[in-house]
Design a protein around this motif. Sequence first.
Motif, PDB file in Angstrom:
ATOM      1  N   CYS A 123       0.858  -1.187   0.000  1.00  0.00           N
ATOM      2  CA  CYS A 123       0.000   0.000   0.000  1.00  0.00           C
ATOM      3  C   CYS A 123       0.892   1.234   0.000  1.00  0.00           C
ATOM      4  O   CYS A 123       1.717   1.408   0.904  1.00  0.00           O
ATOM      5  CB  CYS A 123      -0.908   0.005   1.224  1.00  0.00           C
ATOM      6  N   LYS A 124       0.747   2.028  -1.045  1.00  0.00           N
ATOM      7  CA  LYS A 124       1.554   3.255  -1.172  1.00  0.00           C
ATOM      8  C   LYS A 124       0.612   4.436  -1.395  1.00  0.00           C
ATOM      9  O   LYS A 124       0.648   5.086  -2.445  1.00  0.00           O
ATOM     10  CB  LYS A 124       2.527   3.117  -2.342  1.00  0.00           C
ATOM     11  N   PRO A 125      -0.254   4.705  -0.424  1.00  0.00           N
ATOM     12  CA  PRO A 125      -1.279   5.741  -0.640  1.00  0.00           C
ATOM     13  C   PRO A 125      -0.658   7.093  -0.928  1.00  0.00           C
ATOM     14  O   PRO A 125       0.344   7.477  -0.319  1.00  0.00           O
ATOM     15  CB  PRO A 125      -2.057   5.745   0.673  1.00  0.00           C
ATOM     16  N   VAL A 126      -1.273   7.802  -1.863  1.00  0.00           N
ATOM     17  CA  VAL A 126      -0.780   9.108  -2.280  1.00  0.00           C
ATOM     18  C   VAL A 126      -1.531  10.218  -1.544  1.00  0.00           C
ATOM     19  O   VAL A 126      -0.933  11.133  -0.990  1.00  0.00           O
ATOM     20  CB  VAL A 126      -0.928   9.280  -3.813  1.00  0.00           C
ATOM     21  N   SER A 127      -2.857  10.123  -1.526  1.00  0.00           N
ATOM     22  CA  SER A 127      -3.669  11.188  -0.946  1.00  0.00           C
ATOM     23  C   SER A 127      -3.848  10.978   0.556  1.00  0.00           C
ATOM     24  O   SER A 127      -3.736   9.859   1.064  1.00  0.00           O
ATOM     25  CB  SER A 127      -5.041  11.235  -1.616  1.00  0.00           C
ATOM     26  N   LYS A 128      -4.180  12.055   1.248  1.00  0.00           N
ATOM     27  CA  LYS A 128      -4.440  11.962   2.686  1.00  0.00           C
ATOM     28  C   LYS A 128      -5.621  11.043   2.949  1.00  0.00           C
ATOM     29  O   LYS A 128      -5.608  10.248   3.903  1.00  0.00           O
ATOM     30  CB  LYS A 128      -4.713  13.365   3.259  1.00  0.00           C
ATOM     31  N   ARG A 129      -6.663  11.110   2.090  1.00  0.00           N
ATOM     32  CA  ARG A 129      -7.838  10.267   2.333  1.00  0.00           C
ATOM     33  C   ARG A 129      -7.475   8.788   2.218  1.00  0.00           C
ATOM     34  O   ARG A 129      -8.005   7.961   2.972  1.00  0.00           O
ATOM     35  CB  ARG A 129      -8.973  10.634   1.372  1.00  0.00           C
ATOM     36  N   SER A 130      -6.564   8.441   1.301  1.00  0.00           N
ATOM     37  CA  SER A 130      -6.167   7.039   1.170  1.00  0.00           C
ATOM     38  C   SER A 130      -5.268   6.617   2.322  1.00  0.00           C
ATOM     39  O   SER A 130      -5.319   5.459   2.771  1.00  0.00           O
ATOM     40  CB  SER A 130      -5.469   6.802  -0.172  1.00  0.00           C
ATOM     41  N   MET A 131      -4.450   7.525   2.815  1.00  0.00           N
ATOM     42  CA  MET A 131      -3.641   7.212   4.003  1.00  0.00           C
ATOM     43  C   MET A 131      -4.542   6.899   5.191  1.00  0.00           C
ATOM     44  O   MET A 131      -4.285   5.967   5.964  1.00  0.00           O
ATOM     45  CB  MET A 131      -2.717   8.386   4.331  1.00  0.00           C
ATOM     46  N   MET A 132      -5.616   7.679   5.339  1.00  0.00           N
ATOM     47  CA  MET A 132      -6.558   7.434   6.425  1.00  0.00           C
ATOM     48  C   MET A 132      -7.265   6.089   6.238  1.00  0.00           C
ATOM     49  O   MET A 132      -7.578   5.396   7.211  1.00  0.00           O
ATOM     50  CB  MET A 132      -7.579   8.562   6.506  1.00  0.00           C
ATOM     51  N   ARG A 133      -7.504   5.706   4.996  1.00  0.00           N
ATOM     52  CA  ARG A 133      -8.128   4.418   4.718  1.00  0.00           C
ATOM     53  C   ARG A 133      -7.217   3.267   5.163  1.00  0.00           C
ATOM     54  O   ARG A 133      -7.685   2.271   5.724  1.00  0.00           O
ATOM     55  CB  ARG A 133      -8.418   4.280   3.226  1.00  0.00           C
ATOM     56  N   VAL A 134      -5.941   3.375   4.870  1.00  0.00           N
ATOM     57  CA  VAL A 134      -5.004   2.323   5.280  1.00  0.00           C
ATOM     58  C   VAL A 134      -5.026   2.175   6.799  1.00  0.00           C
ATOM     59  O   VAL A 134      -5.078   1.057   7.339  1.00  0.00           O
ATOM     60  CB  VAL A 134      -3.575   2.633   4.789  1.00  0.00           C
TER      61      VAL A 134
END
Length: 301
Positions: A123-134
């Motif tokens: 998992c290499k989330p780019v956006s803040k929302r995807s980081m929060m999802r992880v």
Amino acid sequence: MGEKRFFIFGAGYSGKAFGRANSQSAPILGTTRSPGKFEALKQAGIEPLHFDGSLTPEIGDALRQTTHLIISVAPDEASDAVLNAAREAIRAKMPALEWIGYLSTVGVYGDHGGAWVDEGADCKPVSKRSMMRVAAEQDWLTLGREIEKPVAILRLSGIYGPGRNALVNLDDGTARRLVKPGQVFNRIHCDDIAGALWHLAQRNLGGIFNVTDDEPAPPQDVVAYAAGLMGVEPPLEIPFETAQLSPMARSFYGENKRVANKAIKAAGYSFRFPNYRVALERMWADGNWRDGEPRSPMNRS
């Protein structure tokens, strides 16, 4: 084993599809932040409850009887509202609980340069929302281990279905054919989200599952295919570099990957709509592409 009772935090577009797919007539309760949406939930077979970030006595009573808990509320930039409100209730006040399903996003994978990814990919989330999802995924998996209940993480690709599709966009005059060479997206029809949820819930299966179609494709191709079905000219192609896009829309194009779905198939699920062509053809033929209500394919008014 007694009757299954479902509770959905965030009974929105996907939750209502789950309610409509309730072939066993199991009790389903679901929350919304807007009482104005109560009637739409009822029409989908869901008993509506109001949730504004804190548990009401009604929600507490419902959770005590719940066997299967579904979470379809995205975390905000600070925290997961459902975990904040319900963590202790889930730990101590849900004696009937058998299974938890959490609707996440393939955005957790971030950008892989168009390469294929599966559930084992980094998992290499780019956006803040995807980081929060992880972070939220990990929190729900941890909670499941603490209470010794299976947690299914469903990572969803771009959601579409009746009311949300290229046919509607063409009919409304809002469809665009943005072209960014090499860019592809996966998609998932809401009925397959519902189908995957029912499949996993009925078997109490936990784990991480990419719930996505078989065919990542350039977005401009989807619009062109829909236009062909409708017998209209597709909009002209627009180079991505010159397109006027919101920051949110532009961020989606910053991630390029092809998402594999072997895990959910290995669990025994068969997709109703394995690609966008099958889905668009079905919705157009059935006439339910606009709002879920059948109508003549030629009556686009």
